[in-house]
Design an enzyme around this catalytic site. Sequence first.
Site, PDB file in Angstrom:
ATOM      1  N   PRO A 187       0.678  -1.056  -0.121  1.00 46.02           N
ATOM      2  CG  PRO A 187      -0.095  -1.060   2.203  1.00 46.02           C
ATOM      3  CD  PRO A 187       0.737  -1.993   1.560  1.00 46.02           C
ATOM      4  CB  SER A 189       3.897   2.312   4.645  1.00 47.17           C
ATOM      5  OG  SER A 189       4.235   1.100   4.568  1.00 47.17           O
ATOM      6  CG  ASP A 242       3.713 -10.491 -13.171  1.00 42.58           C
ATOM      7  OD1 ASP A 242       4.425 -10.418 -12.148  1.00 42.58           O
ATOM      8  OD2 ASP A 242       3.540 -11.674 -13.664  1.00 42.58           O
ATOM      9  CB  CYS A 321       5.908 -10.258   6.798  1.00 47.45           C
ATOM     10  SG  CYS A 321       4.419 -10.343   5.469  1.00 47.45           S
TER      11      CYS A 321
END
Length: 758
Positions: A187, A189, A242, A321
């Site tokens: 997104p 950040s 992509d 993550c």
Amino acid sequence: MGRRARGRRFQQPPQPEGEEDGSDGGRKRCQAGWEGGYPEIIKENKLFEHYYQELKIVPEGEWDQFMDSLREPLPATLRITGYKSHAKEILHCLKNKYFKELEDLEVDGQKVEVPQPLSWYPEELAWHTNLSRKILRKSPLLAKFHQFLVSETESGNISRQEAVSMIPPLLLNVEPHHKILDMCAAPGSKTTQLIEMLHADMSVPFPEGFVIANDVDNKRCYLLVHQAKRLSSPCIMVVNHDASSIPRLTVDVDGRKEILFYDRILCDVPCSGDGTMRKNIDVWKKWTTLNSLQLHGLQLRIATRGAEQLAEGGRMVYSTCSLNPVEDEAVIGALLEKSEGALELADVSAELPGLKWMPGVSQWKVMTRDGQWFADWHEVPQGRHTQIRPTMFPPKDLEKLQAMHLERCLRILPHHQNTGGFFVAVLVKKAPMPWNKRQPKSVVQSKSAEAREPRASSVATEGNPSEQSEAESQMVAGAGDSEAAHSTENTESNEKKDGVCGPPPSKKMKLFGFKEDPFVFIPEDDPLFPPIEKFYALDPSFPRMNLLTRTTEGKKRQLYMVSKELRNVLLNNSEKMKVINTGIKVWCRNNSGEEFDCAFRLAQEGIYTLYPFINSRIVTVSMEDVKTLLTQENPFFRKLSSEAYSQVKDLAKGSVVLKYEPDSANPDALRCPIVLCGWRGKASIRTFVPKNERLHYLRMMGLEVLGEKKKEGVVLTSESTGSPEPPEDEEDAQPTAQDPCVPDSVPGCDPAAAEPSR
């Protein structure tokens, strides 16, 4: 009331007489009506525990702490964004006002825990807090603090961002001249962190570097635009591709075409996300090793594509993550093995003092979703060869394994510093990738290479998947490059269309997402520019070639600006690249612009970029003047200080720059410069500042916002007295605070959909 709510209401049994909601019957009914559909998720997953205990990724004796921390909610973390002087002012306000008020506060007999800085983040610009929403509602001081955070987040001065997510941009070591590619950016950040690093020196409006932020999801690209727009940088471009086949770009260098290589690449790949269990509760229920096995191939393709586009001596950060070695060390190991020495892992152990981390693992096994283990590729039965690949295992050659230095990877475990789980590896490129050194094998490829005017084979062929071996070309899909042979001619012809950069011609690319308007650069002989140049006395150094609009027909209503480096990228690659957004708005057309000497007024979004080139219509204002201008709709000239009044009274009607410079003799004054757009009317003056930015400046000056009169558009503060002045005449009334001074709304972008980054 919606249909579902009405349905629930009618399905509930009738309430017996004398029984109220507070009784046992009422409680049962309430639970049946509302809680029945939301069973509590049990934070248990035996397969997860079995898998990671077997892999021994957690130090001996720390397993219980590891699992306990995963079951605890993740503390909220925030990062102060924006450029240096403004960020320091917000930090000063937070520490000396809001945090001080919380120091001795007690709620329900318990002392409130004051937010603490992240020990490893530079200059105390990142903080974490365990304050829950429930506690925030129980105290007026906490409610005020919460309102401050919400408002500053909306205006882009504070960003909610998970602590571990801040690590990759820091390890990139970005300098203002670096060309940066963020491969999986939404997104956004991390992208905003990169933009801030480019603008480390606020006195330089156009850094030499830029950020190209890419995401495969078209809708998330607009969320990315929303995040990046808050920083008002002319050095950011958002594209939609992509990442595993992101096209090679070319730039014009002294009249010849050269392939664009990036100095820094952020490769934060899609992953299974088992390090996010503390905030994404669904992972407990859905976790299986199959997720990692399915993502490994895509992760390796993206990392390979990134390595191809990295400049020699450049740095690429690969991050996930996830704690699974199949997504982490296995990808890095396979990439290092393929690179044949062209890449190496950098030792970054000393770059973030205060950060606790575990070294990467060198040995691991692969497990199927049904719990079957394989320690080596040769043990995998034929029927599972499509699911489990050789690159998922550590190299068998111990000497080769040691030379990789996988221990230089960083593993962040949740219980060490109360964070999420994370994996980071920093790669440095020493030479071209081995398949880029080979000569073209087909006539078409040779023609394509000639059309691009190569400098030397080792440089000109870098990043061309068509020159790879068959095995390698399977790993690096060349969707972006497969058009290279025929798109070169299209690119050449496109550049001759008076600086019009249209959307890509590929039908495949037009099948999804919104249709974007073209980027049209203003020609040198355009009659639109001289009146602007004269009215604002623009400096001769002003880069007018970098001005663009988003329309080829009719009146140009908005003028945008990009850096010269991004202009170069746009002009040379519009046929192969789907650009979602670039440039910042610097001028807007007035509704009645022909009545004034200049048809265009300044836009607040781009004022910090434009201001260094403006030599006329600048009004220097004091802090009291700024308060007056931001708290009253149309203050008369006489309400300004004598210095400001003497400057503004002789100016012609139209757009003005309102500049505040910090007063070193007054330690209590605002310590960062402020530049605002204003409008000089017949006898009054007003500012064109979006609501959130207006509230931000007032808070920085010590005014607490008590409420807003939305109809009049006036901010009422503790020091604001009286009612706003109505506009004195029609000319003054025409540019309103709701006129396009607020940054453009982006088609398809819902600001309310903004999500905190992982």
